[in-house]
Design a protein around this motif. Structure first.
Motif, PDB file in Angstrom:
ATOM      1  N   GLY A  88       7.514   9.443 -12.502  1.00 51.43           N
ATOM      2  CA  GLY A  88       6.984   9.140 -13.840  1.00 51.43           C
ATOM      3  C   GLY A  88       5.549   9.543 -14.114  1.00 51.43           C
ATOM      4  O   GLY A  88       5.170   9.665 -15.271  1.00 51.43           O
ATOM      5  N   GLU A  89       4.724   9.762 -13.060  1.00 54.84           N
ATOM      6  CA  GLU A  89       3.327  10.076 -13.336  1.00 54.84           C
ATOM      7  C   GLU A  89       3.187  11.393 -14.095  1.00 54.84           C
ATOM      8  O   GLU A  89       2.157  11.662 -14.693  1.00 54.84           O
ATOM      9  CB  GLU A  89       2.507  10.114 -12.040  1.00 54.84           C
ATOM     10  CG  GLU A  89       2.887  11.239 -11.095  1.00 54.84           C
ATOM     11  CD  GLU A  89       2.205  11.111  -9.732  1.00 54.84           C
ATOM     12  OE1 GLU A  89       2.590  10.210  -8.972  1.00 54.84           O
ATOM     13  OE2 GLU A  89       1.299  11.900  -9.455  1.00 54.84           O
ATOM     14  N   ASN A  90       4.229  12.207 -14.048  1.00 57.64           N
ATOM     15  CA  ASN A  90       4.176  13.483 -14.765  1.00 57.64           C
ATOM     16  C   ASN A  90       5.032  13.513 -16.026  1.00 57.64           C
ATOM     17  O   ASN A  90       5.225  14.589 -16.596  1.00 57.64           O
ATOM     18  CB  ASN A  90       4.575  14.617 -13.817  1.00 57.64           C
ATOM     19  CG  ASN A  90       3.477  14.924 -12.818  1.00 57.64           C
ATOM     20  OD1 ASN A  90       2.384  15.345 -13.201  1.00 57.64           O
ATOM     21  ND2 ASN A  90       3.727  14.674 -11.548  1.00 57.64           N
TER      22      ASN A  90
ATOM     23  N   LEU B 218      10.601   5.362  -2.809  1.00 53.12           N
ATOM     24  CA  LEU B 218      10.404   6.774  -2.454  1.00 53.12           C
ATOM     25  C   LEU B 218       9.941   7.468  -3.730  1.00 53.12           C
ATOM     26  O   LEU B 218      10.652   7.467  -4.731  1.00 53.12           O
ATOM     27  CB  LEU B 218      11.734   7.370  -1.978  1.00 53.12           C
ATOM     28  CG  LEU B 218      11.764   8.871  -1.690  1.00 53.12           C
ATOM     29  CD1 LEU B 218      10.941   9.208  -0.454  1.00 53.12           C
ATOM     30  CD2 LEU B 218      13.207   9.354  -1.494  1.00 53.12           C
ATOM     31  N   GLU B 219       8.712   8.035  -3.670  1.00 58.42           N
ATOM     32  CA  GLU B 219       8.111   8.564  -4.904  1.00 58.42           C
ATOM     33  C   GLU B 219       8.080  10.082  -4.927  1.00 58.42           C
ATOM     34  O   GLU B 219       7.692  10.715  -3.942  1.00 58.42           O
ATOM     35  CB  GLU B 219       6.687   7.999  -5.020  1.00 58.42           C
ATOM     36  CG  GLU B 219       5.931   8.428  -6.266  1.00 58.42           C
ATOM     37  CD  GLU B 219       4.580   7.719  -6.366  1.00 58.42           C
ATOM     38  OE1 GLU B 219       4.472   6.534  -5.948  1.00 58.42           O
ATOM     39  OE2 GLU B 219       3.625   8.342  -6.861  1.00 58.42           O
ATOM     40  N   GLU B 220       8.452  10.645  -6.050  1.00 53.34           N
ATOM     41  CA  GLU B 220       8.390  12.086  -6.327  1.00 53.34           C
ATOM     42  C   GLU B 220       8.722  12.959  -5.113  1.00 53.34           C
ATOM     43  O   GLU B 220       7.907  13.783  -4.700  1.00 53.34           O
ATOM     44  CB  GLU B 220       7.005  12.469  -6.862  1.00 53.34           C
ATOM     45  CG  GLU B 220       6.826  12.222  -8.340  1.00 53.34           C
ATOM     46  CD  GLU B 220       5.642  12.982  -8.944  1.00 53.34           C
ATOM     47  OE1 GLU B 220       4.681  13.321  -8.223  1.00 53.34           O
ATOM     48  OE2 GLU B 220       5.686  13.245 -10.156  1.00 53.34           O
ATOM     49  N   PRO B 221       9.939  12.824  -4.550  1.00 53.86           N
ATOM     50  CA  PRO B 221      10.256  13.659  -3.399  1.00 53.86           C
ATOM     51  C   PRO B 221      10.391  15.142  -3.756  1.00 53.86           C
ATOM     52  O   PRO B 221      10.072  16.008  -2.943  1.00 53.86           O
ATOM     53  CB  PRO B 221      11.596  13.095  -2.916  1.00 53.86           C
ATOM     54  CG  PRO B 221      12.191  12.404  -4.099  1.00 53.86           C
ATOM     55  CD  PRO B 221      11.024  11.888  -4.891  1.00 53.86           C
TER      56      PRO B 221
ATOM     57  N   MET C 115       0.832  -1.199   0.000  1.00 47.46           N
ATOM     58  CA  MET C 115       0.000   0.000   0.000  1.00 47.46           C
ATOM     59  C   MET C 115       0.867   1.249   0.000  1.00 47.46           C
ATOM     60  O   MET C 115       2.034   1.205   0.359  1.00 47.46           O
ATOM     61  CB  MET C 115      -0.995  -0.003   1.161  1.00 47.46           C
ATOM     62  CG  MET C 115      -0.443  -0.224   2.535  1.00 47.46           C
ATOM     63  SD  MET C 115      -1.763  -0.212   3.812  1.00 47.46           S
ATOM     64  CE  MET C 115      -2.562  -1.798   3.585  1.00 47.46           C
ATOM     65  N   LYS C 116       0.271   2.353  -0.437  1.00 49.21           N
ATOM     66  CA  LYS C 116       1.058   3.589  -0.553  1.00 49.21           C
ATOM     67  C   LYS C 116       0.612   4.634   0.456  1.00 49.21           C
ATOM     68  O   LYS C 116      -0.574   4.886   0.621  1.00 49.21           O
ATOM     69  CB  LYS C 116       0.968   4.158  -1.964  1.00 49.21           C
ATOM     70  CG  LYS C 116       1.967   5.295  -2.185  1.00 49.21           C
ATOM     71  CD  LYS C 116       2.310   5.444  -3.650  1.00 49.21           C
ATOM     72  CE  LYS C 116       1.319   6.303  -4.397  1.00 49.21           C
ATOM     73  NZ  LYS C 116       1.618   6.290  -5.842  1.00 49.21           N
ATOM     74  N   LEU C 117       1.618   5.209   1.111  1.00 48.80           N
ATOM     75  CA  LEU C 117       1.413   6.237   2.130  1.00 48.80           C
ATOM     76  C   LEU C 117       1.891   7.579   1.582  1.00 48.80           C
ATOM     77  O   LEU C 117       2.981   7.657   1.011  1.00 48.80           O
ATOM     78  CB  LEU C 117       2.239   5.845   3.368  1.00 48.80           C
ATOM     79  CG  LEU C 117       2.413   6.882   4.470  1.00 48.80           C
ATOM     80  CD1 LEU C 117       1.085   7.146   5.186  1.00 48.80           C
ATOM     81  CD2 LEU C 117       3.467   6.403   5.479  1.00 48.80           C
TER      82      LEU C 117
ATOM     83  N   VAL D  45       6.167   5.111  -0.283  1.00 47.09           N
ATOM     84  CA  VAL D  45       5.838   6.462   0.199  1.00 47.09           C
ATOM     85  C   VAL D  45       5.954   7.473  -0.938  1.00 47.09           C
ATOM     86  O   VAL D  45       6.826   7.374  -1.789  1.00 47.09           O
ATOM     87  CB  VAL D  45       6.691   6.893   1.414  1.00 47.09           C
ATOM     88  CG1 VAL D  45       6.563   5.892   2.551  1.00 47.09           C
ATOM     89  CG2 VAL D  45       8.147   7.109   1.037  1.00 47.09           C
ATOM     90  N   ASP D  46       5.023   8.446  -0.915  1.00 42.33           N
ATOM     91  CA  ASP D  46       4.896   9.423  -2.011  1.00 42.33           C
ATOM     92  C   ASP D  46       4.868  10.830  -1.429  1.00 42.33           C
ATOM     93  O   ASP D  46       4.006  11.145  -0.614  1.00 42.33           O
ATOM     94  CB  ASP D  46       3.589   9.129  -2.770  1.00 42.33           C
ATOM     95  CG  ASP D  46       3.415   9.983  -4.015  1.00 42.33           C
ATOM     96  OD1 ASP D  46       4.276  10.858  -4.272  1.00 42.33           O
ATOM     97  OD2 ASP D  46       2.419   9.780  -4.735  1.00 42.33           O
ATOM     98  N   TYR D  47       5.798  11.673  -1.872  1.00 42.41           N
ATOM     99  CA  TYR D  47       5.866  13.055  -1.385  1.00 42.41           C
ATOM    100  C   TYR D  47       5.147  14.055  -2.295  1.00 42.41           C
ATOM    101  O   TYR D  47       5.062  15.230  -1.959  1.00 42.41           O
ATOM    102  CB  TYR D  47       7.326  13.483  -1.206  1.00 42.41           C
ATOM    103  CG  TYR D  47       7.896  13.115   0.151  1.00 42.41           C
ATOM    104  CD1 TYR D  47       7.726  13.971   1.243  1.00 42.41           C
ATOM    105  CD2 TYR D  47       8.577  11.932   0.347  1.00 42.41           C
ATOM    106  CE1 TYR D  47       8.235  13.647   2.490  1.00 42.41           C
ATOM    107  CE2 TYR D  47       9.091  11.589   1.591  1.00 42.41           C
ATOM    108  CZ  TYR D  47       8.917  12.455   2.653  1.00 42.41           C
ATOM    109  OH  TYR D  47       9.404  12.132   3.891  1.00 42.41           O
ATOM    110  N   ASN D  48       4.680  13.631  -3.435  1.00 41.20           N
ATOM    111  CA  ASN D  48       4.017  14.556  -4.358  1.00 41.20           C
ATOM    112  C   ASN D  48       4.806  15.862  -4.538  1.00 41.20           C
ATOM    113  O   ASN D  48       4.247  16.958  -4.480  1.00 41.20           O
ATOM    114  CB  ASN D  48       2.575  14.844  -3.925  1.00 41.20           C
ATOM    115  CG  ASN D  48       1.707  13.597  -4.042  1.00 41.20           C
ATOM    116  OD1 ASN D  48       1.479  12.890  -3.054  1.00 41.20           O
ATOM    117  ND2 ASN D  48       1.258  13.266  -5.223  1.00 41.20           N
ATOM    118  N   GLN D  49       6.115  15.729  -4.691  1.00 43.25           N
ATOM    119  CA  GLN D  49       7.009  16.843  -5.067  1.00 43.25           C
ATOM    120  C   GLN D  49       7.187  17.895  -3.976  1.00 43.25           C
ATOM    121  O   GLN D  49       7.442  19.063  -4.281  1.00 43.25           O
ATOM    122  CB  GLN D  49       6.511  17.537  -6.348  1.00 43.25           C
ATOM    123  CG  GLN D  49       6.097  16.578  -7.459  1.00 43.25           C
ATOM    124  CD  GLN D  49       5.674  17.291  -8.731  1.00 43.25           C
ATOM    125  OE1 GLN D  49       6.395  18.130  -9.243  1.00 43.25           O
ATOM    126  NE2 GLN D  49       4.499  16.960  -9.233  1.00 43.25           N
TER     127      GLN D  49
HETATM  128 MG   LIG Z   1       2.417   9.921  -6.966  1.00 45.11          MG
END
Ligand SMILES: [Mg+2]
Length: 370
Positions: free
Chosen positions: A256-258, A230-233, A173-175, A204-208
């Protein structure tokens, strides 16, 4: 047809495209470091072919104005392609040229991607086989991680939500992180870890949200706690900054989502900006752009996951050599006749023609139209 690879149907002439926008409430409100999302605007697209087949596609539009502008761009693009053969590569090339001066990014990119998905779906519907087979691959299960919840909400609420999510039996799961301090990020992660079985992975995702230096500082601490990625820090298109973070950390860096088209992904992976990639069908260029991106990921030996829209992504990942994880959300359950099923923590392209999605008119009647 079963047992043989389906070939692209001919002729298949584009007749027109219709769209409608609806607002879908979420079961789990999602607080990211950027915004709190309680409902999502969806645009539903039907691509009509002269011979009868209808292709479906849907886009998660982020905002109401986004849904309206994507619909307007689709309508304009549909006029340009009306009467042409429904061959997605040729159509995409032509539309890229026609929209080049406006710029093929944001809503324009999402419109062209959605149209591409609809054309591919119509083609697969025309041959009566799942889209994955038209892409030359077989239906197979792809591991899915639960991305429905675990927004920024503090440790107590996180613990409750993690327990609720865990009942679905998924293996990861993603936090969302990006609290004001590292201590709070660690508190959130530990609260979740305590409530889920030991073998469940946590991304874990920081959404930039961070700067490069802060991402390295927090990443070094987080990787001690056992996270899957570690996603989009930091800012998604700062590829040098991302490359620096990837170099300094042991935990895999995911972005990559962007990516705006496979060109952006090529640029990112060339400078080693990440360890994993997770394009979004709507930004990478539909099925056509996705398959080009899958070739890049394969050539660079990078695991490739998806972003949202699991009903579309599952077909594409099944045809992706380095397929990794499907990001699972249940948002489209509110508009579909037959929602995507999670079985043993994985999703499989349904054995139905095309993407295997049809709109539930009954469910749609209950939603607010935009
Ligand atoms: Mg994301």
């Amino acid at each position: 047809m079963k047992g043989t690879a389906p070939s692209f149907p001919d002729p298949l002439i584009l007749r027109g495209v219709t769209t409608r926008a609806v607002r879908v409430p979420l079961k789990f409100a999602l607080g990211t470091s950027a915004a709190i999302i309680k409902e999502v605007p969806f645009l539903l697209i039907d691509v009509l072919m002269e011979e009868g087949p209808v292709g479906h596609s849907y886009v998660f539009c982020y905002t109401t104005a986004g849904a309206k502008s994507i619909a307007a761009h689709i309508a304009e693009a549909a006029e340009m392609v009306k009467g042409r053969p429904g061959k997605p590569h040729s159509i995409f090339q032509m539309l890229m040229r026609r929209f080049a001066l406006l710029g093929v990014a944001g809503p324009v990119r999402m419109a062209l991607s959605a149209l591409d998905v609809g054309i591919w779906d119509a083609a697969a519907v025309a041959v009566g086989r799942p889209l994955v087979e038209l892409l030359g691959a077989v239906r197979r299960p792809i591991p899915a991680y639960d991305s429905r919840g675990l927004g920024l909400m503090g440790p107590e609420k996180l613990a409750d939500e993690a327990e609720a999510l865990a009942t679905k039996g998924m293996k990861a799961m993603k936090l969302r992180l990006g609290y004001p301090t590292l201590a709070e990020d660690l508190g959130a992660l530990r609260a979740v870890r305590r409530c889920v079985p030991r073998d469940v992975l946590v991304m874990v995702d920081y959404n930039q949200a961070l700067t490069t230096a802060e991402a390295i500082r927090r990443g070094l601490a987080l990787q001690q706690e056992g996270i899957a990625w570690l996603e989009e820090p930091i800012r998604h298109d700062d590829y040098w900054g991302n490359a620096e973070i990837a170099r300094r950390l042991d935990v895999p860096l995911q972005i990559g989502e962007n990516f705006n088209g496979p060109e952006a992904m090529a640029e990112a992976v060339t400078v080693r900006a990440c360890d994993y990639v997770m394009p979004d069908v709507a930004r990478i260029g539909g099925v056509t752009g996705w398959m080009q991106a899958a070739g890049i990921a394969s050539a660079f030996g990078l695991e490739m996951s998806s972003h949202l829209v699991p009903e579309l992504s599952v077909h594409l990942l099944a045809a992706t050599p380095t397929a990794h994880w499907v990001e699972y959300v249940d948002w489209a359950d509110a508009i579909l006749d037959e929602p995507l099923e999670v079985v043993d923590g994985a999703v499989t392209p349904p054995d139905r023609p095309g993407l295997g999605i049809t709109w539930s008119e009954e469910k749609l009647r209950r939603l607010e139209t935009l």
